[in-house]
Design a protein around this motif. Structure first.
Motif, PDB file in Angstrom:
ATOM      1  N   LEU A 188      -0.645   7.063   7.462  1.00  0.00           N
ATOM      2  CA  LEU A 188      -0.056   6.384   6.310  1.00  0.00           C
ATOM      3  C   LEU A 188       0.972   7.259   5.592  1.00  0.00           C
ATOM      4  O   LEU A 188       1.920   6.747   4.996  1.00  0.00           O
TER       5      LEU A 188
ATOM      6  N   ILE B 255       0.060   3.689  -1.983  1.00  0.00           N
ATOM      7  CA  ILE B 255      -0.782   3.193  -0.886  1.00  0.00           C
ATOM      8  C   ILE B 255      -2.249   3.376  -1.211  1.00  0.00           C
ATOM      9  O   ILE B 255      -3.068   2.479  -1.015  1.00  0.00           O
TER      10      ILE B 255
ATOM     11  N   VAL C 189      -4.297  -2.114   5.654  1.00  0.00           N
ATOM     12  CA  VAL C 189      -4.055  -0.808   6.271  1.00  0.00           C
ATOM     13  C   VAL C 189      -3.010  -0.939   7.376  1.00  0.00           C
ATOM     14  O   VAL C 189      -2.055  -0.162   7.459  1.00  0.00           O
TER      15      VAL C 189
ATOM     16  N   TRP D  30       0.474  -1.454   6.016  1.00  0.00           N
ATOM     17  CA  TRP D  30       1.050  -0.230   5.487  1.00  0.00           C
ATOM     18  C   TRP D  30       1.480   0.700   6.614  1.00  0.00           C
ATOM     19  O   TRP D  30       2.544   1.346   6.532  1.00  0.00           O
ATOM     20  N   VAL D  31       0.676   0.801   7.659  1.00  0.00           N
ATOM     21  CA  VAL D  31       1.051   1.643   8.800  1.00  0.00           C
ATOM     22  C   VAL D  31       2.372   1.169   9.388  1.00  0.00           C
ATOM     23  O   VAL D  31       3.249   1.969   9.731  1.00  0.00           O
TER      24      VAL D  31
END
Length: 235
Positions: free
Chosen positions: A28, A146, A174, A177-178
């Motif tokens: 991240l 994040i 998740v 965001w990645v």
């Protein structure tokens, strides 16, 4: 990493989770780039632990869609496309809309008694996460954003008393965001580009105004998708 002591099974489970969390944070943060390859041995040496909890952590991250396993070469960070991001955003929308429908229909849980003192206290906590996320977004601090954003949605989802739905939403966030990080990290100044409507969403749900909540989430998804598509087009 913690020292290995106490019950062996508990310690290994703790190590497994901590290694998974640490590697997820590396992805991240953009320090582990998409396509980056590594082996169990390399990660075990990096953290100074045995191979078993590392292998288990990497398998967990593979199941979550963050890594890809290669039987002969180890693991690599999954590379998401813009189409992947578009699909993830669509899936996120379906999950949050299901939450809002539950609120409309008065299903069991928070939606049945929004005035319960425990629910009110929980909403205060969620709103606090939202305030921190907004400050980070306004400052253009992606790493801090994040962290608070994931906590915000995790705690908000928990209010609906459906752990399967909450866990699924967390996994999607998740993954989104990645996918987004690889593009967002290329901007030198993120101020004005990051969503900061967390508190507005909490306020709308506190009023049981699901129409406003849907509008907030729809605008957020549209803006986020447009930003990632624009950044990807610059490559």
């Amino acid at each position: 990493m913690p020292s290995i002591s106490g019950n062996g099974a508990v310690t290994r489970s703790t190590l497994r989770q901590q290694i998974a969390d640490a590697l997820r944070d590396e992805v991240l943060a953009g320090r582990l780039q998409p396509g980056k390859e590594f082996t169990v041995k390399e990660i075990a040496e990096q953290y100074g632990v045995s191979a078993t909890p590392v292998r288990e952590a990497l398998v967990d991250l593979s199941a979550q869609g963050l890594l890809e396993a290669d039987q002969h070469r180890g693991f690599r960070v999954h590379e998401y496309s813009v189409q992947d991001y578009r699909s993830i955003v669509e899936a996120r929308s379906l999950v949050t809309d299901g939450m809002f429908q539950a609120l409309d229909q008065g299903h069991q849980g928070y939606v049945q008694d929004p005035d319960d003192r425990r629910v009110v206290a929980a909403l205060v906590g969620v709103r606090r996460r939202g305030e921190e996320a907004r400050r980070a977004a306004d400052a253009g601090d992606l790493t801090v954003l994040i962290g608070y954003d994931l906590r915000f949605w995790r705690e908000l989802g928990a209010l609906f008393c459906n752990p399967y739905l909450s866990d699924f939403l967390h996994r999607l966030r998740v993954q989104s965001w990645v996918c987004a990080v690889q593009h967002l990290r290329r901007l030198t100044d993120l101020r004005g580009h990051l969503w900061s409507g967390h508190t507005e969403l909490v306020d709308a749900l506190s009023r049981r105004d699901t129409s406003a909540a849907r509008e907030i989430v729809a605008a957020y998804n549209a803006d986020s998708l447009a930003l990632i598509e624009r950044l990807a087009g610059r490559r």
